[in-house]
Scaffold this motif. Structure first.
Motif, PDB file in Angstrom:
ATOM      1  N   MET A 167       0.734  -1.278  -0.067  1.00 53.38           N
ATOM      2  CA  MET A 167      -0.042   0.037   0.008  1.00 53.38           C
ATOM      3  C   MET A 167       0.878   1.234   0.114  1.00 53.38           C
ATOM      4  SD  MET A 167      -2.840   1.001   3.006  1.00 53.38           S
ATOM      5  CE  MET A 167      -3.917   2.324   2.433  1.00 53.38           C
ATOM      6  N   SER A 168       0.610   2.146  -0.839  1.00 53.72           N
ATOM      7  CA  SER A 168       1.310   3.321  -0.866  1.00 53.72           C
ATOM      8  C   SER A 168       0.647   4.416  -0.245  1.00 53.72           C
ATOM      9  CB  SER A 168       1.785   3.627  -2.373  1.00 53.72           C
ATOM     10  OG  SER A 168       2.498   4.854  -2.519  1.00 53.72           O
ATOM     11  N   LEU A 169       1.240   5.305   0.327  1.00 57.58           N
ATOM     12  CA  LEU A 169       0.819   6.634   0.923  1.00 57.58           C
ATOM     13  C   LEU A 169       1.309   7.916   0.222  1.00 57.58           C
ATOM     14  CD1 LEU A 169       0.289   6.010   4.790  1.00 57.58           C
ATOM     15  CD2 LEU A 169      -1.427   5.917   3.169  1.00 57.58           C
ATOM     16  N   ASN A 170       0.484   8.806  -0.074  1.00 54.21           N
ATOM     17  CA  ASN A 170       1.266   9.837  -0.741  1.00 54.21           C
ATOM     18  C   ASN A 170       1.106  11.052   0.412  1.00 54.21           C
ATOM     19  OD1 ASN A 170      -1.511  11.138  -0.628  1.00 54.21           O
ATOM     20  ND2 ASN A 170      -1.883  10.529  -2.813  1.00 54.21           N
ATOM     21  N   SER A 171       1.656  12.052  -0.062  1.00 58.27           N
ATOM     22  CA  SER A 171       1.947  13.189   0.906  1.00 58.27           C
ATOM     23  C   SER A 171       0.586  13.721   1.596  1.00 58.27           C
ATOM     24  CB  SER A 171       2.671  14.428   0.458  1.00 58.27           C
ATOM     25  OG  SER A 171       4.082  14.170  -0.052  1.00 58.27           O
ATOM     26  N   SER A 172      -0.220  13.877   0.688  1.00 54.05           N
ATOM     27  CA  SER A 172      -1.495  14.530   1.258  1.00 54.05           C
ATOM     28  C   SER A 172      -1.991  13.399   2.190  1.00 54.05           C
ATOM     29  CB  SER A 172      -2.478  14.752   0.007  1.00 54.05           C
ATOM     30  OG  SER A 172      -3.150  13.253  -0.632  1.00 54.05           O
ATOM     31  N   ASP A 173      -2.173  11.853   1.999  1.00 54.96           N
ATOM     32  CA  ASP A 173      -2.436  10.980   2.926  1.00 54.96           C
ATOM     33  C   ASP A 173      -1.786  11.134   4.196  1.00 54.96           C
ATOM     34  OD1 ASP A 173      -4.163   9.847   1.200  1.00 54.96           O
ATOM     35  OD2 ASP A 173      -2.567   8.432   0.391  1.00 54.96           O
ATOM     36  N   VAL A 174      -0.673  11.238   4.153  1.00 56.29           N
ATOM     37  CA  VAL A 174       0.059  11.508   5.542  1.00 56.29           C
ATOM     38  C   VAL A 174      -0.164  12.959   6.375  1.00 56.29           C
ATOM     39  CG1 VAL A 174       2.353  12.054   6.460  1.00 56.29           C
ATOM     40  CG2 VAL A 174       2.058  10.200   4.639  1.00 56.29           C
ATOM     41  N   ALA A 175      -0.519  13.942   5.419  1.00 59.01           N
ATOM     42  CA  ALA A 175      -0.899  15.317   6.072  1.00 59.01           C
ATOM     43  C   ALA A 175      -2.427  15.303   6.616  1.00 59.01           C
ATOM     44  CB  ALA A 175      -1.133  16.423   4.869  1.00 59.01           C
ATOM     45  N   LYS A 176      -3.221  14.442   6.190  1.00 60.08           N
ATOM     46  CA  LYS A 176      -4.580  14.081   6.527  1.00 60.08           C
ATOM     47  C   LYS A 176      -4.382  13.021   7.983  1.00 60.08           C
ATOM     48  CE  LYS A 176      -8.352  13.082   4.288  1.00 60.08           C
ATOM     49  NZ  LYS A 176      -9.338  12.229   3.313  1.00 60.08           N
ATOM     50  N   ILE A 177      -3.505  12.245   7.966  1.00 55.36           N
ATOM     51  CA  ILE A 177      -3.407  11.301   9.279  1.00 55.36           C
ATOM     52  C   ILE A 177      -2.716  12.371  10.242  1.00 55.36           C
ATOM     53  CG2 ILE A 177      -2.000   9.473  10.247  1.00 55.36           C
ATOM     54  CD1 ILE A 177      -2.234   8.193   7.211  1.00 55.36           C
ATOM     55  N   ALA A 178      -1.977  12.959  10.006  1.00 57.15           N
ATOM     56  CA  ALA A 178      -1.115  13.817  10.960  1.00 57.15           C
ATOM     57  C   ALA A 178      -2.045  14.819  11.532  1.00 57.15           C
ATOM     58  CB  ALA A 178      -0.064  14.712  10.221  1.00 57.15           C
ATOM     59  N   HIS A 179      -3.216  15.512  10.751  1.00 55.21           N
ATOM     60  CA  HIS A 179      -4.036  16.288  10.959  1.00 55.21           C
ATOM     61  C   HIS A 179      -4.995  15.724  11.948  1.00 55.21           C
ATOM     62  CE1 HIS A 179      -7.229  19.520  11.440  1.00 55.21           C
ATOM     63  NE2 HIS A 179      -8.034  18.347  10.994  1.00 55.21           N
ATOM     64  N   LEU A 180      -5.530  14.218  11.595  1.00 53.77           N
ATOM     65  CA  LEU A 180      -6.672  13.719  12.576  1.00 53.77           C
ATOM     66  C   LEU A 180      -5.716  13.281  13.834  1.00 53.77           C
ATOM     67  CD1 LEU A 180      -8.042  11.307   9.750  1.00 53.77           C
ATOM     68  CD2 LEU A 180      -9.113  13.195  11.080  1.00 53.77           C
ATOM     69  N   ALA A 181      -4.389  12.817  13.798  1.00 51.19           N
ATOM     70  CA  ALA A 181      -3.699  12.533  14.909  1.00 51.19           C
ATOM     71  C   ALA A 181      -3.178  13.782  15.718  1.00 51.19           C
ATOM     72  CB  ALA A 181      -2.546  11.840  14.727  1.00 51.19           C
ATOM     73  N   ARG A 182      -3.500  14.991  15.367  1.00 53.49           N
ATOM     74  CA  ARG A 182      -3.143  16.218  16.085  1.00 53.49           C
ATOM     75  C   ARG A 182      -1.558  16.434  16.033  1.00 53.49           C
ATOM     76  NH1 ARG A 182      -7.778  16.929  14.571  1.00 53.49           N
ATOM     77  NH2 ARG A 182      -9.669  17.573  15.977  1.00 53.49           N
ATOM     78  N   LEU A 183      -1.100  16.210  15.034  1.00 54.66           N
ATOM     79  CA  LEU A 183       0.547  16.039  15.105  1.00 54.66           C
ATOM     80  C   LEU A 183       0.958  17.109  13.938  1.00 54.66           C
ATOM     81  CD1 LEU A 183       1.203  12.116  14.873  1.00 54.66           C
ATOM     82  CD2 LEU A 183       1.494  13.680  16.592  1.00 54.66           C
ATOM     83  N   ALA A 184       2.114  17.827  14.486  1.00 55.50           N
ATOM     84  CA  ALA A 184       2.517  18.924  13.727  1.00 55.50           C
ATOM     85  C   ALA A 184       3.626  18.418  12.754  1.00 55.50           C
ATOM     86  CB  ALA A 184       3.021  20.140  14.393  1.00 55.50           C
ATOM     87  N   VAL A 185       3.433  18.351  11.510  1.00 58.67           N
ATOM     88  CA  VAL A 185       4.354  17.675  10.639  1.00 58.67           C
ATOM     89  C   VAL A 185       4.597  18.811   9.594  1.00 58.67           C
ATOM     90  CG1 VAL A 185       4.888  16.084   8.782  1.00 58.67           C
ATOM     91  CG2 VAL A 185       3.561  15.486  10.913  1.00 58.67           C
ATOM     92  N   ASP A 186       6.088  19.093   9.390  1.00 55.37           N
ATOM     93  CA  ASP A 186       6.211  20.253   8.289  1.00 55.37           C
ATOM     94  C   ASP A 186       6.236  19.432   6.606  1.00 55.37           C
ATOM     95  OD1 ASP A 186       7.152  22.031  10.296  1.00 55.37           O
ATOM     96  OD2 ASP A 186       9.157  21.197  10.337  1.00 55.37           O
ATOM     97  N   ASP A 187       5.939  20.463   6.018  1.00 56.65           N
ATOM     98  CA  ASP A 187       5.435  20.133   4.718  1.00 56.65           C
ATOM     99  C   ASP A 187       6.716  19.273   4.238  1.00 56.65           C
ATOM    100  OD1 ASP A 187       3.194  20.935   4.466  1.00 56.65           O
ATOM    101  OD2 ASP A 187       3.627  22.786   3.759  1.00 56.65           O
ATOM    102  N   SER A 188       8.033  19.781   4.618  1.00 51.14           N
ATOM    103  CA  SER A 188       9.420  19.211   4.063  1.00 51.14           C
ATOM    104  C   SER A 188       9.310  17.660   4.604  1.00 51.14           C
ATOM    105  CB  SER A 188      10.316  19.972   4.535  1.00 51.14           C
ATOM    106  OG  SER A 188      10.486  20.074   6.036  1.00 51.14           O
ATOM    107  N   GLU A 189       8.836  17.453   5.763  1.00 47.82           N
ATOM    108  CA  GLU A 189       8.999  15.908   6.123  1.00 47.82           C
ATOM    109  C   GLU A 189       7.672  14.980   5.610  1.00 47.82           C
ATOM    110  OE1 GLU A 189       8.331  17.112  10.209  1.00 47.82           O
ATOM    111  OE2 GLU A 189      10.254  16.636  10.804  1.00 47.82           O
ATOM    112  N   LEU A 190       6.800  15.350   4.934  1.00 47.45           N
ATOM    113  CA  LEU A 190       5.778  14.653   4.491  1.00 47.45           C
ATOM    114  C   LEU A 190       6.262  13.497   3.421  1.00 47.45           C
ATOM    115  CD1 LEU A 190       2.917  17.299   3.673  1.00 47.45           C
ATOM    116  CD2 LEU A 190       3.082  15.628   5.654  1.00 47.45           C
TER     117      LEU A 190
END
Length: 95
Positions: free
Chosen positions: A1-24
């Motif tokens: 299964m492959s996740l893209n940057s927008s999936d990771v951004a959505k997961i981080a938002h739901l988990a209330r984690l601050a993730v920089d765009d450079s780390e996505l």
């Protein structure tokens, strides 16, 4: 299964984690590899294999159950402001 940057951004938002765009991009690759490993583990045939509580067939070394301190209840209760029948009495906190 492959996740893209927008999936990771959505997961981080739901988990209330601050993730920089450079780390996505980095996190999407890492999470994708973890999900691929889980997918591989699901494909393994495990019928007839008994579950184990521990990977090693060993017994735990335990220390002997022995008393190491003497009973000093009366000494400590003599210092307490209030005791009754071997119990410490404290002010009522909840009505």
């Amino acid at each position: 299964m492959s996740l893209n940057s927008s999936d990771v951004a959505k997961i981080a938002h739901l988990a209330r984690l601050a993730v920089d765009d450079s780390e996505l991009q980095h996190f999407s690759a890492e999470l994708s590899s973890i999900l691929d490993l889980v997918e591989q583990m699901h494909k393994v045939e495990t019928t007839g294999i008994e579950p184990m509580s521990h990977p090693l067939h060993m017994t735990q070394r335990l220390r002997p159950d022995s008393v190491t301190e003497t009973d000093q209840r009366e000494r400590f209760q003599a210092m307490a402001p209030s005791t009754e029948e071997g119990l410490y009495l404290v002010p009522k906190v909840v009505e």
